[in-house]
Scaffold this active site. Structure first.
Site, PDB file in Angstrom:
ATOM      1  N   VAL A 163      -2.024  -2.338  -3.398  1.00 24.27           N
ATOM      2  CA  VAL A 163      -1.501  -3.188  -4.464  1.00 24.27           C
ATOM      3  C   VAL A 163      -1.927  -4.619  -4.157  1.00 24.27           C
ATOM      4  CG1 VAL A 163       0.540  -3.958  -5.722  1.00 24.27           C
ATOM      5  CG2 VAL A 163       0.475  -1.656  -4.732  1.00 24.27           C
ATOM      6  N   GLU A 218       0.845  -1.190   0.000  1.00 20.69           N
ATOM      7  CA  GLU A 218       0.000   0.000   0.000  1.00 20.69           C
ATOM      8  C   GLU A 218       0.879   1.237   0.000  1.00 20.69           C
ATOM      9  OE1 GLU A 218      -4.081   1.596   2.163  1.00 20.69           O
ATOM     10  OE2 GLU A 218      -3.004  -0.115   2.975  1.00 20.69           O
ATOM     11  N   ASP A 266      11.479  10.124  -6.568  1.00 19.44           N
ATOM     12  CA  ASP A 266      11.010   9.456  -5.352  1.00 19.44           C
ATOM     13  C   ASP A 266      11.782   8.154  -5.129  1.00 19.44           C
ATOM     14  OD1 ASP A 266       9.464   9.445  -3.073  1.00 19.44           O
ATOM     15  OD2 ASP A 266       7.765   8.437  -3.999  1.00 19.44           O
TER      16      ASP A 266
END
Length: 419
Positions: free
Chosen positions: A138, A132, A259
């Protein structure tokens, strides 16, 4: 892993990013529009790619799906669905012929219906959840039908399915960014996007299934199912992740990942690292510009200090995040835990990982001392270069890869001194 950053700091001339469900232009004017036609989704208006050309040519993505799904391409040719050109592209993507990656001329993605995804996850059962994040949960999905030969097991194949949380941090713009980037990029160290779903206000992304999960779970997870990573596996993982970033940075129209963190590094059954989650990725304008000014989004602790302070985003912002992950690989501690030791990570590095007397206490105890000290020291020195406050003195990702490959070569040839 850490707190998400989201602060408005856009200049009037910069591309805007969005973390809500609005249809904002996440990639700027050059992005591939997502729209339906009679035979294609993601159709570009010309043969030129949004990403430009890489100096290397490759292609190894497996972009297949169940036979009941529709297939769409980004080609502007009149090729019919699953025609010879597309079939050839699919065949190439299923092979490991191009280790250096490429930008695909034909981005072939499957459009999955909500019913197919619901069936694959047993109505999105909780015990099918494998992760998640900012986008949402997911799920592990089990599909029937045509699929890459390596993915089929008894007539079924497995994939990872992201389902957008409408109340989450990310939204349509991030979903669109994933499709636009991963739909065209192919590299051994980038996760393969197999397809997508968009129905009744729901957004989905379907990826190849990564059997070993995230690097974060292996580094920071606890429990009987979590096995400590040996030194050579850690080195293999971080080299793969570095190659993925270097590929993005070496494109003609470069891409800033933005990221980079352990939870976005996925591992296959052979512990090959693949970068995932391109929702925050940003295309870097060509020319002599050193940075772009954009909205501040990312994950606290991994975002470069100059980006957090000014919104100035550059390739060296990714290098900083990479340096943080290097430290975590060495210590087995998250950046949030390491920051508890004091305000200056650089000072802590110099006093601990770069001190031969203290290094044994700073290294991950789960290694049980089974690592070459001098090579570990070289990796720590590289990490220090990557996290320098002044971004101009940080190495490029190409230099990072070269340094790590030298460390790997020294280990393979039994030269722990690196000589």
């Amino acid at each position: 892993m850490g707190n998400c950053l989201a602060r408005q700091s856009d200049s009037p001339n910069s591309h805007r990013n969005s973390n809500n469900g609005s249809n904002n232009n996440h990639l700027g004017s050059s992005q591939l529009p997502i729209r339906r036609s009679t035979s294609r989704l993601l159709q570009s208006t010309s043969n030129s790619t949004l990403l430009g050309r890489s100096s290397t040519s490759a292609g190894n993505s497996r972009l297949f799906g169940p036979s009941s799904s529709k297939t769409y391409t980004t080609s502007n040719t009149n090729t019919s669905l699953l025609g010879s050109d597309i079939s050839q592209a699919l065949e190439l993507r299923g092979q490991q012929e191009f280790p250096n990656g490429q930008i695909l001329d034909v981005a072939n993605l499957m459009e999955f219906t909500f019913e197919e995804l619901r069936e694959a996850t047993k109505n999105f059962r909780v015990d099918f959840v494998i992760g998640e994040g900012g986008f949402g949960r997911v799920y592990k999905g089990l599909f029937k039908g045509r699929a890459p030969s390596r993915a089929t097991r008894g007539g079924r194949w497995v994939a990872a399915i992201k389902r957008l949380n409408p109340d989450g941090f990310q939204g349509f713009a991030e979903w669109q960014s994933e499709v636009n980037f991963l739909g065209r990029l192919s590299h051994p160290n980038l996760v393969k996007l197999l397809g997508f779903g968009r129905e009744n206000g729901e957004l989905f992304l379907v990826y190849e299934f990564m059997h070993k999960g995230t690097l974060a779970n292996h580094l920071f997870g606890r429990g009987s199912n979590v096995r400590p990573l040996p030194w050579d596996t850690r080195l293999k993982i971080i080299i793969g992740a570095a190659r993925g970033l270097d590929f993005l940075h070496s494109l003609e129209n470069r891409i800033i990942y933005r990221d980079f963190k352990p939870s976005n590094i996925l591992l296959d059954e052979n512990y090959i690292a693949k970068l995932s989650d391109f929702g925050l990725a940003k295309e870097f304008p060509s020319g002599d510009r050193t940075h772009v000014t954009t909205r501040i989004i990312g994950t606290q602790g991994y975002a470069a200090p100059e980006y957090v302070a000014t919104g100035h985003l550059s390739m060296k912002s990714d290098v900083y995040g990479f340096g943080i992950v290097l430290v975590e690989i060495l210590t087995g501690k998250s950046i949030n835990d390491l920051r508890k030791h004091g305000p200056s990570l650089i000072d802590w590095l110099k006093s601990n990982l770069l001190s031969r007397g203290k290094m044994i206490n700073a290294m991950d105890s789960r290694l049980e001392g089974r690592y070459p000290p001098r090579l570990a020291l070289q990796v720590a020195q590289l990490a220090l270069k990557c996290v320098q406050t002044e971004h101009k003195v940080r190495p490029s990702m190409m230099e990072v890869v070269e340094t790590l490959k030298k460390v790997e070569a020294a280990q393979l040839h039994g030269r722990p001194d690196g000589g």
